[in-house]
Design a protein around this motif. Structure first.
Motif, short mmCIF file in Angstrom:
data_model
loop_
_atom_site.label_atom_id
_atom_site.label_comp_id
_atom_site.label_asym_id
_atom_site.label_seq_id
_atom_site.Cartn_x
_atom_site.Cartn_y
_atom_site.Cartn_z
N MET A 96 -14.99 6.94 -13.02
CA MET A 96 -15.56 7.86 -14.01
C MET A 96 -15.90 9.23 -13.43
O MET A 96 -15.72 10.26 -14.08
CB MET A 96 -16.81 7.22 -14.62
N GLY A 97 -16.45 9.24 -12.22
CA GLY A 97 -16.90 10.51 -11.68
C GLY A 97 -16.15 10.88 -10.41
O GLY A 97 -15.46 10.05 -9.82
N LEU A 212 -27.13 6.17 -17.87
CA LEU A 212 -26.22 6.92 -18.73
C LEU A 212 -25.83 6.13 -19.97
O LEU A 212 -25.71 6.68 -21.06
CB LEU A 212 -24.96 7.31 -17.95
N GLY A 213 -25.61 4.84 -19.81
CA GLY A 213 -25.41 3.93 -20.95
C GLY A 213 -24.33 4.37 -21.90
O GLY A 213 -23.21 4.72 -21.50
N THR A 214 -24.67 4.35 -23.18
CA THR A 214 -23.69 4.62 -24.23
C THR A 214 -23.72 6.07 -24.70
O THR A 214 -23.29 6.37 -25.82
CB THR A 214 -23.94 3.69 -25.44
N HIS A 215 -24.24 6.96 -23.88
CA HIS A 215 -24.20 8.37 -24.25
C HIS A 215 -22.76 8.72 -24.66
O HIS A 215 -21.80 8.28 -24.02
CB HIS A 215 -24.64 9.24 -23.07
N PRO A 216 -22.59 9.49 -25.73
CA PRO A 216 -21.21 9.81 -26.18
C PRO A 216 -20.31 10.39 -25.10
O PRO A 216 -19.10 10.13 -25.09
CB PRO A 216 -21.46 10.83 -27.31
N ALA A 217 -20.89 11.15 -24.16
CA ALA A 217 -20.07 11.73 -23.10
C ALA A 217 -19.51 10.66 -22.18
O ALA A 217 -18.43 10.84 -21.60
CB ALA A 217 -20.89 12.75 -22.30
N VAL A 218 -20.22 9.54 -22.02
CA VAL A 218 -19.72 8.44 -21.21
C VAL A 218 -18.46 7.85 -21.85
O VAL A 218 -17.45 7.60 -21.18
CB VAL A 218 -20.80 7.35 -21.04
N ILE A 219 -18.52 7.63 -23.15
CA ILE A 219 -17.36 7.11 -23.85
C ILE A 219 -16.19 8.09 -23.74
O ILE A 219 -15.03 7.70 -23.51
CB ILE A 219 -17.69 6.85 -25.33
N ASP A 220 -16.49 9.38 -23.85
CA ASP A 220 -15.44 10.39 -23.77
C ASP A 220 -14.76 10.40 -22.39
O ASP A 220 -13.54 10.56 -22.30
CB ASP A 220 -16.01 11.77 -24.07
N VAL A 221 -15.55 10.24 -21.33
CA VAL A 221 -14.96 10.19 -19.99
C VAL A 221 -14.00 9.01 -19.89
O VAL A 221 -12.87 9.14 -19.39
CB VAL A 221 -16.06 10.07 -18.91
N LEU A 222 -14.44 7.85 -20.33
CA LEU A 222 -13.60 6.65 -20.22
C LEU A 222 -12.34 6.77 -21.07
O LEU A 222 -11.26 6.34 -20.65
CB LEU A 222 -14.42 5.43 -20.62
N LEU A 223 -12.47 7.37 -22.24
CA LEU A 223 -11.29 7.59 -23.08
C LEU A 223 -10.30 8.51 -22.37
O LEU A 223 -9.09 8.27 -22.38
CB LEU A 223 -11.70 8.20 -24.42
N ARG A 225 -9.99 8.98 -19.14
CA ARG A 225 -9.38 8.27 -18.01
C ARG A 225 -8.26 7.34 -18.50
O ARG A 225 -7.19 7.24 -17.87
CB ARG A 225 -10.44 7.47 -17.26
N TYR A 226 -8.51 6.67 -19.61
CA TYR A 226 -7.49 5.76 -20.17
C TYR A 226 -6.26 6.54 -20.61
O TYR A 226 -5.12 6.18 -20.25
CB TYR A 226 -8.08 4.99 -21.35
N VAL A 227 -6.46 7.60 -21.37
CA VAL A 227 -5.33 8.35 -21.91
C VAL A 227 -4.50 8.97 -20.80
O VAL A 227 -3.26 8.92 -20.83
CB VAL A 227 -5.84 9.44 -22.89
N ARG A 228 -5.15 9.54 -19.80
CA ARG A 228 -4.41 10.14 -18.69
C ARG A 228 -3.61 9.10 -17.91
O ARG A 228 -2.47 9.35 -17.52
CB ARG A 228 -5.38 10.87 -17.75
N ALA A 229 -4.21 7.97 -17.67
CA ALA A 229 -3.51 6.92 -16.92
C ALA A 229 -2.34 6.37 -17.72
O ALA A 229 -1.26 6.12 -17.19
CB ALA A 229 -4.48 5.81 -16.53
N ALA A 230 -2.56 6.17 -19.03
CA ALA A 230 -1.50 5.62 -19.88
C ALA A 230 -0.31 6.56 -19.96
O ALA A 230 0.84 6.11 -20.15
CB ALA A 230 -2.05 5.34 -21.26
N ALA A 231 -0.55 7.87 -19.81
CA ALA A 231 0.52 8.85 -19.91
C ALA A 231 1.21 9.12 -18.59
O ALA A 231 2.17 9.90 -18.53
CB ALA A 231 -0.04 10.17 -20.45
N ARG A 232 0.75 8.47 -17.52
CA ARG A 232 1.33 8.72 -16.21
C ARG A 232 2.80 8.30 -16.20
O ARG A 232 3.15 7.25 -16.73
CB ARG A 232 0.55 7.92 -15.16
N PRO A 233 3.69 9.12 -15.61
CA PRO A 233 5.11 8.76 -15.55
C PRO A 233 5.30 7.41 -14.87
O PRO A 233 4.51 7.01 -14.02
CB PRO A 233 5.73 9.88 -14.71
#
Length: 248
Positions: A96-97, A212-223, A225-233
């Motif tokens: 995450m960080g 930090l818990g469920t702060h919206p920015a935490v969810i945004d970071v994880l999203l 990370r997922y999107v970038r990894a999924a788009a990796r060649p």
């Protein structure tokens, strides 16, 4: 084309409140990614173990293993990387960080304290209270977060660790007082209630933020990370492709 499954891999905790928090984070991810399979996994304490989850999901199709961990360390470099290594269709996202959005979450938790000016009043000193790791890369990542947080606050910011590195959180709190701070605030740089959150609370600061818990920015970071990894060649989707100190 079906989106890869998301394996949300956290450390694991015996704290019922901590488990509920991590479950709520997974629920937030599932809500933000309709149609994406979101599965839990752990590197310690809880079940199912990450290696078992990866093996099961890899048999069904591609997956992204997203560490619910704030910095690189043994669990990312060994447990998580080893779990993904046998499977070409499993990609490991970055931890995450450090990340600017986590600064947003830290500032939000500071603002949640009873006195909303916490960390902004003259005489305040903020200790960024991290879990800690013996991996030097984790300390580098935490120091980067300290610098980013200090850029957003008009008061000094230092770092303390729960384990694996120095200074300890109590030592950092004591040093801030010795340097003349009127009020020391421990900014909990931990994801959820549990062992390390308890260490932060017991470190002697005048005020302690919630995890930090469920702060919206935490969810945004994880999203992200997922999107970038999924788009990796495809050539870059090999197991254990971890970047230890990337910042968005």
């Amino acid at each position: 084309m079906t989106s890869p499954a998301l394996i949300a891999c956290s450390h694991g905790t015996r704290s019922a409140q901590g488990r509920a928090t991590v479950a709520a984070i997974r629920a937030g991810l599932a809500e933000a990614l309709p149609g994406v399979r979101v599965e839990e996994a752990y590197v310690d304490v809880e079940q199912p173990e990450v290696a078992d989850v990866v093996a099961r999901l890899a048999a069904d199709g591609p997956a992204v293993l997203v560490p619910l961990l704030l910095a690189t360390g043994f669990h990312t470099k060994v447990d998580i990387a080893r779990a993904a290594a046998p499977f070409e269709n499993v990609v490991v996202a970055e931890p995450m960080g450090p990340h600017d959005l986590l600064i947003e979450a830290l500032l939000g938790r500071l603002a949640d304290l009873p006195e909303g000016d916490s960390g902004r009043r003259p005489g305040d000193h903020v200790v960024l209270a991290a879990a800690g790791s013996s991996d030097p890369a984790a300390a580098v990542a935490t120091r980067r977060m300290r610098a980013l947080l200090e850029d957003e606050l008009p008061v000094p910011v230092s770092v303390g660790y729960g384990a694996g590195a120095s200074p300890s959180i109590p030592e950092a709190v004591a040093a801030a007082r010795a340097a003349g701070a009127d009020r020391v605030i421990a900014a909990s740089y931990v994801l959820a209630p549990g062992h390390f959150a308890g260490l932060v609370a017991a470190a002697g600061a005048d005020q302690v933020t919630a995890p930090l818990g469920t702060h919206p920015a935490v969810i945004d970071v994880l999203l992200e990370r997922y999107v970038r990894a999924a788009a990796r060649p495809a050539a870059g989707r090999g197991a254990g492709q971890l970047s230890s100190a990337a910042t968005a």
